[in-house]
Design an enzyme around this catalytic site. Structure first.
Site, PDB file in Angstrom:
ATOM      1  N   CYS A  83     -16.991 -33.152  -4.404  1.00  0.00           N
ATOM      2  CA  CYS A  83     -16.214 -33.657  -5.410  1.00  0.00           C
ATOM      3  C   CYS A  83     -14.745 -33.438  -5.607  1.00  0.00           C
ATOM      4  CB  CYS A  83     -17.273 -33.569  -6.805  1.00  0.00           C
ATOM      5  SG  CYS A  83     -17.261 -31.820  -7.453  1.00  0.00           S
ATOM      6  N   ASP A 260     -14.999 -40.250 -12.313  1.00  0.00           N
ATOM      7  CA  ASP A 260     -15.902 -39.229 -11.855  1.00  0.00           C
ATOM      8  C   ASP A 260     -16.509 -39.685 -10.340  1.00  0.00           C
ATOM      9  OD1 ASP A 260     -18.008 -37.576 -11.369  1.00  0.00           O
ATOM     10  OD2 ASP A 260     -19.099 -38.169 -13.235  1.00  0.00           O
ATOM     11  N   HIS A 262     -19.024 -38.457  -8.778  1.00  0.00           N
ATOM     12  CA  HIS A 262     -20.295 -38.205  -8.311  1.00  0.00           C
ATOM     13  C   HIS A 262     -21.138 -39.243  -8.537  1.00  0.00           C
ATOM     14  CE1 HIS A 262     -18.772 -34.449 -10.046  1.00  0.00           C
ATOM     15  NE2 HIS A 262     -19.532 -33.648  -9.073  1.00  0.00           N
TER      16      HIS A 262
END
Length: 426
Positions: A83, A260, A262
């Site tokens: 990430c 993000d 993820h």
């Protein structure tokens, strides 16, 4: 496992933007407030569609699966460990878009601009792409990070600094401001090919790794962080919240907006967008809505990022930092110096073994004669310089949350040089 995780993220693969009544995403609060996105100001109510169009035009880099095996472990996905690497990709992609297409450029599904395609191709998951997960992970070995290990903001900054040297087209150099200090002379030397000719300036991506607290961000720095998002040339912040790396792109009131990484998506290629599959794959690089969290929820380790296309832009940035960013908080975020300070270098040898070979531009400040008071009002402050606000190398993005709260030395001790706890929840 992917389906469980993606269900947690929601249908758009976005963490933090919860659907409101009627299915309307709650990405931007419906309040009459200013919204800042990468140096541009909007009104949250009147310009909502424009805000979302701006957010969607940023390159969104996420976990991928099914790419060419990577490294000795022969990994085919970066889910669970990549990430922060993806956040590094996003900030570099934003710098390239701003540099080559302009801050006012917007993406659309029909976009086949050759410059845009050159940029997005550089972030595809293949060995030949200049800034692929493969290149970043393998270059991380030079920073003592093996393939599959978690990076911190400083590590990914150092890796990107090395990688851009191999891509002449990107026309960009990166300076990583170590020890919370911007040294003007170092940057001038890096960016001016001909010292007497300011037209020879090489566009600069300035990255400033910081730690703004121990386990939690110190709230005194939040006003200055907001000011950073308002500056022309702002490329966001590489950071996150505990155990999750996020790419911060702006703010509204007391909440910071982010993209993000993820979400686990398939690997593929955008190519020249001549086939339906390439067109569909291009859309996977663009998120419809931003997430948001309160500034107080941010992890204290982050890296500020700014693009200076010219010497004039660099001078303006320095002026804005001095007059708007640094005075915004009781303790300044960082220092600005003309020349390196001799006090950075310790005259006492470090007795504990150090696993790094530090170069002159990533020397970690550590004053061995420092007198530490018994009680510190600001536990993140360990320098004896009155203008310094935080400490050491931010390579250990999350590990500080799992170590004792007593004062620790800012060098390469095992407790302060690990990303091992960075995102274990994924």
């Amino acid at each position: 496992m992917d389906s469980v995780f993606e269900a947690y993220l929601g249908p758009d693969g976005m963490l933090g933007a919860v659907a409101g009544s009627g299915g309307e995403p709650d990405d931007i609060p419906k309040v009459n407030s200013k919204v800042w996105v990468l140096g541009k100001q909007y009104n949250a109510v009147q310009e909502l569609d424009l805000i979302r169009r701006d957010i969607r035009s940023r390159l969104w880099c996420t976990y991928r699966r099914g790419f060419v095996p990577l490294g000795e472990p022969q990994l085919t996905t970066d889910k669970g460990w990549g990430c922060m690497l993806r956040c590094g990709q996003m900030v570099l992609a934003q710098a390239l878009i701003d540099l080559h297409l302009g801050r006012d450029w917007f993406w659309s599904t029909e976009c086949r601009d050759s410059t845009y395609l050159k940029i997005v191709n550089r972030f595809e998951d293949s060995r030949k792409s200049y800034f692929s997960i493969h290149q970043i992970a393998l270059m991380g070995d030079s920073e003592d990070k093996k393939v599959g290990q978690w990076f911190g903001p400083n590590t990914v900054s150092q890796v990107l600094k090395k990688l851009v040297r191999y891509d002449d087209w990107c026309s960009l150099v990166i300076h990583v401001a170590m020890d919370n200090v911007i040294v003007i002379d170092d940057i001038i030397t890096l960016c001016l090919e001909k010292p007497q000719n300011e037209e020879s300036w090489k566009p600069l991506l300035l990255m400033i790794p910081l730690r703004l607290g121990l386990s939690d961000i110190n709230p005194i720095y939040i006003p200055a962080l907001k000011k950073c998002f308002e500056l022309v040339g702002n490329c966001g912040m590489i950071g996150g919240r505990p155990n999750q790396a996020l790419y911060f792109v702006g703010y509204i009131d007391d909440e910071v907006l982010y993209l993000d990484p993820h979400t686990t998506q398939r690997s593929g290629t955008v190519g020249q967008k001549t086939s339906a599959d390439e067109i569909d794959f291009d859309e996977t690089f663009h998120q419809k809505y931003a997430g948001r969290i309160n500034f107080a929820q941010m992890d204290p380790s982050l890296a500020l990022c700014f693009l200076c296309k010219s010497r004039v832009a660099f001078d303006i940035l320095l002026d804005k930092m001095k007059t708007e960013v640094l005075p915004a908080s009781p303790q300044p975020l960082f220092e600005i110096m003309q020349k390196p300070s001799s006090e950075w270098k310790s005259t006492v040898a470090v007795t504990s073994p150090c696993r790094h070979s530090h170069s002159s531009d990533d020397l970690i400040s550590y004053n061995h004669s420092l007198t530490i008071p018994t009680v510190l009002q600001d536990s993140s402050y360990i320098s004896d310089r009155t203008t310094s606000t935080n400490y050491g190398d931010t390579e250990d993005f999350e590990n500080v949350n799992h170590t004792p709260r007593e004062l620790r030395r800012a060098c390469c001790d095992d407790v302060l040089d690990s990303d091992e706890d960075f995102e274990f929840i994924s």
